[in-house]
Design an enzyme around this catalytic site. Structure first.
Site, PDB file in Angstrom:
ATOM      1  CG  PHE A 141     -86.778  52.039 -70.551  1.00 47.23           C
ATOM      2  CD1 PHE A 141     -86.507  53.244 -71.169  1.00 47.23           C
ATOM      3  CD2 PHE A 141     -87.994  51.878 -69.916  1.00 47.23           C
ATOM      4  CE1 PHE A 141     -87.436  54.279 -71.164  1.00 47.23           C
ATOM      5  CE2 PHE A 141     -88.930  52.908 -69.905  1.00 47.23           C
ATOM      6  CZ  PHE A 141     -88.658  54.110 -70.528  1.00 47.23           C
ATOM      7  CG  ASP A 148     -88.133  46.418 -74.092  1.00 42.16           C
ATOM      8  OD1 ASP A 148     -88.566  46.899 -75.153  1.00 42.16           O
ATOM      9  OD2 ASP A 148     -88.369  46.905 -72.967  1.00 42.16           O
ATOM     10  CE1 TYR A 156     -93.698  55.271 -76.259  1.00 42.14           C
ATOM     11  CE2 TYR A 156     -95.467  53.714 -75.836  1.00 42.14           C
ATOM     12  CZ  TYR A 156     -94.290  54.318 -75.445  1.00 42.14           C
ATOM     13  OH  TYR A 156     -93.698  53.969 -74.257  1.00 42.14           O
ATOM     14  CE  LYS A 157     -90.213  54.281 -76.401  1.00 36.72           C
ATOM     15  NZ  LYS A 157     -89.526  53.380 -75.450  1.00 36.72           N
ATOM     16  NE  ARG A 159     -83.480  59.361 -76.048  1.00 39.84           N
ATOM     17  CZ  ARG A 159     -84.467  58.575 -75.647  1.00 39.84           C
ATOM     18  NH1 ARG A 159     -84.227  57.301 -75.373  1.00 39.84           N
ATOM     19  NH2 ARG A 159     -85.680  59.043 -75.479  1.00 39.84           N
TER      20      ARG A 159
HETATM   21  C1  LIG Z   1     -89.946  53.286 -74.130  1.00 41.91           C
HETATM   22  C2  LIG Z   1     -89.592  51.995 -73.471  1.00 41.91           C
HETATM   23  C3  LIG Z   1     -90.525  51.324 -72.682  1.00 41.91           C
HETATM   24  C4  LIG Z   1     -91.854  51.969 -72.389  1.00 41.91           C
HETATM   25  O1  LIG Z   1     -92.735  51.167 -71.708  1.00 41.91           O
HETATM   26  P1  LIG Z   1     -94.252  51.641 -71.556  1.00 41.91           P
HETATM   27  O2  LIG Z   1     -94.890  50.582 -70.799  1.00 41.91           O
HETATM   28  O3  LIG Z   1     -94.786  51.850 -72.940  1.00 41.91           O
HETATM   29  O4  LIG Z   1     -94.250  52.964 -70.846  1.00 41.91           O
HETATM   30  C5  LIG Z   1     -90.169  50.088 -72.176  1.00 41.91           C
HETATM   31  N1  LIG Z   1     -88.949  49.549 -72.415  1.00 41.91           N
HETATM   32  C6  LIG Z   1     -88.025  50.204 -73.156  1.00 41.91           C
HETATM   33  C7  LIG Z   1     -86.704  49.587 -73.411  1.00 41.91           C
HETATM   34  C8  LIG Z   1     -88.315  51.457 -73.697  1.00 41.91           C
HETATM   35  O5  LIG Z   1     -87.416  52.120 -74.409  1.00 41.91           O
END
Ligand SMILES: *Cc1c(COP(=O)(O)O)cnc(C)c1O
Length: 416
Positions: free
Chosen positions: A129, A201, A226-227, A375
Site C-alpha cells: 500500500f 501492517d 475502519y476496515k 476488488r
Molecule cells: C488502508 C491502508 C492504510 C491506510 O492508512 P491510513 O493512515 O489510515 O490512511 C495503510 N496501510 C495499508 C496496507 C492499508 O490497506
C-alpha cells in the site's frame, strides 16, 4: 453446477447468520467493500448519542475521568488484542495507520542503531500500500544518514533482499490489491535469521484473518479499525509493540499523552512505562468510542469461525465467476491457495473502472484499484452466500450486455 438454491441452503445452515443483525445495512445494496470502509454497527447510534449527550454534553471535562475517556486507547487496545494474538497492554488504539508506521519504524531503527548501526536498509514490497512506502521515504529523508529502501518484487524475492544490511522489514500481511497473504510466522522467522526486525501492517488482516503476533514473534504491528473492524470512517488505528521492545526507547512523536505523568506539566519528557508511550496527543474521543461497537460485534464470534466462512464465500465467488462469466476477460489475481488468501477477491478487467461503476449503479458496491483491478471485499460477519450469488449475477448481466460501456461510468471521482 451451483444454483441460487444452494446458496440459500448454505445460509440456512450458517451458524454465523445471526451476526448480520448486529449491523445496519442499507436496503438494495450488496456491500462488498467492508475491506475499505466497514458497515455501521447497530450499537453505534445509541453509543454515539450517549457520548454526545451524556459524556460530552453533561459530563464535560469531568468525562476524561468519569467516562473513562483517558483510558480508552488502552482499554480498546486490550479488546482488540485477542483478535490479533497480542497480550494485554501491548496494543493501543490511536492516530492513523500512517502515523503508527512512522512511530514503529522510528522505534525499530533506534533498536538497530544501538545493536547493529551498519544496518541501513529498510525492506518493503513494491506492491505494498503506497502510504507504507511514502512513510519509509519520509523517514529516510528525515534521518539523512545513508538509509536506503529496498523493494521486493518479481525480480527481487524476499530471500535475496534480506542480508546483513537490512535493519527493518515492513510488509502488509494481506496485500490490499491482490488479497495475497504472507505466512507471518515463516517470514518473521526468515527476517530474524538475517537480524532484521519486522513491522506488520495489518490493515487488511485485522478482523479479516486469524493473526497471531506473539506466536509469530513479530516485533511491531499497525493497522486500521475502519476496515474489517467496522470502527467508522477515519476511526483511529492501532499499534502493537512486542513487550520485549516497549521500554527500550520512546518514539519520536513524544507528545504529552505518552508522558509518564502528563498532568505534572513538567518541562522534560519522561516516557510512560509500556505501550502508553506510543500515544502522542489528545485522542478523537467521539470516533474512538465507536470503535468499541465494531469490536464488540466481532468478539461475539471467533476469528476461526469467521475465517472458515470467509474462505467458503471467497471460494464461492471464484467458482461462480468461473461458471457464469467464463467468456469475459476477467483474470483472477487473488491466490486460490487458502493459506495465501486474505478475505477479498480481485480480478483484472480491461475496463475495470467502468465495470465497477456499473456494478455500483446497480447496488453492488465493491471498489476499483489501479491498474484495472476490480476488488470485492468478503466480510463474513454480515454477508450471505446468496449475496455472493446475486453480486456475481449482476456482474454477469453487466458484462453480457456490455452495460458498463456508457459515458457516466467512465467519469473518475476523487475516491475510487
Ligand atoms: C488502508 C491502508 C492504510 C491506510 O492508512 P491510513 O493512515 O489510515 O490512511 C495503510 N496501510 C495499508 C496496507 C492499508 O490497506
Amino acid at each position: 453446477m451451483l444454483t441460487r438454491e444452494h446458496c440459500l441452503a448454505a445460509d440456512a445452515s450458517d451458524e454465523l447468520a445471526g451476526l448480520r443483525q448486529q449491523f445496519r445495512l442499507p436496503q438494495d445494496v450488496i456491500y462488498l467493500d467492508g475491506n475499505s470502509l466497514g458497515v455501521l454497527p447497530q450499537a453505534a447510534e445509541e453509543r454515539s448519542l450517549q457520548v454526545l449527550r451524556a459524556e460530552w454534553g453533561e459530563g464535560l471535562i469531568r468525562s476524561w475521568n468519569t467516562a473513562g475517556w483517558f483510558e480508552l486507547p488502552r482499554r480498546l487496545g486490550n479488546k482488540l488484542a485477542g483478535l490479533i494474538g497480542a497480550g494485554s497492554d501491548e496494543v493501543v488504539i490511536t492516530d492513523t495507520t500512517s502515523l503508527n508506521i512512522f512511530k514503529a519504524l522510528a522505534a525499530a531503527i533506534r533498536i538497530q542503531q544501538q545493536a547493529a548501526p551498519q544496518r541501513k536498509v529498510i525492506v518493503s514490497e513494491r506492491d505494498n500500500f503506497p502510504t507504507d512506502l511514502y512513510m519509509i521515504q519520509g523517514m529516510m529523508d528525515l534521518l539523512q544518514q545513508g538509509y536506503e529502501m529496498r523493494l521486493i518484487d518479481d525480480s527481487l524475492p524476499l530471500e535475496q533482499a534480506l542480508n546483513e544490511d537490512v535493519a527493518v522489514l515492513l510488509l502488509s500481511h494481506v496485500n490490499y490489491r491482490t488479497g495475497a497473504m504472507h505466512d507471518m510466522a515463516a517470514v518473521t522467522a526468515q527476517a530474524r535469521r538475517h537480524g532484521a526486525l519486522t513491522i506488520w501492517d495489518l490493515a487488511h488482516a485485522a478482523g479479516a484473518v486469524p493473526v497471531d503476533l506473539n506466536a509469530s514473534e513479530a516485533d511491531f504491528a499497525v493497522g486500521c479499525t475502519y476496515k474489517y473492524l467496522n470502527g467508522g470512517p477515519g476511526s483511529p488505528a492501532f499499534i502493537w509493540v512486542a513487550a520485549r521492545h516497549q521500554d527500550r526507547f520512546w518514539q519520536p512523536l513524544s507528545g504529552w499523552w505518552g508522558h509518564s505523568r502528563p498532568f505534572d506539566m513538567a518541562a522534560d519528557y519522561q516516557p510512560a512505562h509500556g505501550i502508553r508511550r506510543f500515544l502522542c496527543g489528545t485522542q478523537p474521543i467521539l470516533s474512538m468510542a465507536l470503535v468499541e461497537c465494531g469490536l464488540d460485534a466481532t468478539l461475539q464470534t471467533s476469528m476461526t469461525a469467521l475465517r472458515e466462512k470467509s474462505l467458503a464465500l471467497t471460494d464461492l465467488f471464484i467458482q461462480l465467476v468461473e461458471q457464469r462469466c467464463a467468456h469475459h476477460p476477467l483474470t483472477l489475481i487473488t491466490p486460490r491457495n487458502h493459506a495465501q488468501r486474505g478475505s477479498h477477491v480481485s480480478y483484472r478487467h480491461p475496463q475495470g473502472y467502468a465495470v465497477m461503476q456499473a456494478l455500483i449503479a446497480r447496488g453492488v458496491i465493491g471498489d476499483y484499484r489501479e491498474p484495472e483491478v476490480l476488488r470485492f471485499g468478503i466480510t463474513p460477519l454480515y454477508l450471505r452466500h446468496v449475496d455472493v450469488w446475486d453480486a456475481v449475477e449482476t456482474l454477469r448481466d453487466i458484462l453480457d450486455g456490455a452495460n458498463w460501456d456508457q459515458p457516466q461510468f467512465q467519469q473518475r471521482h476523487a475516491v475510487t
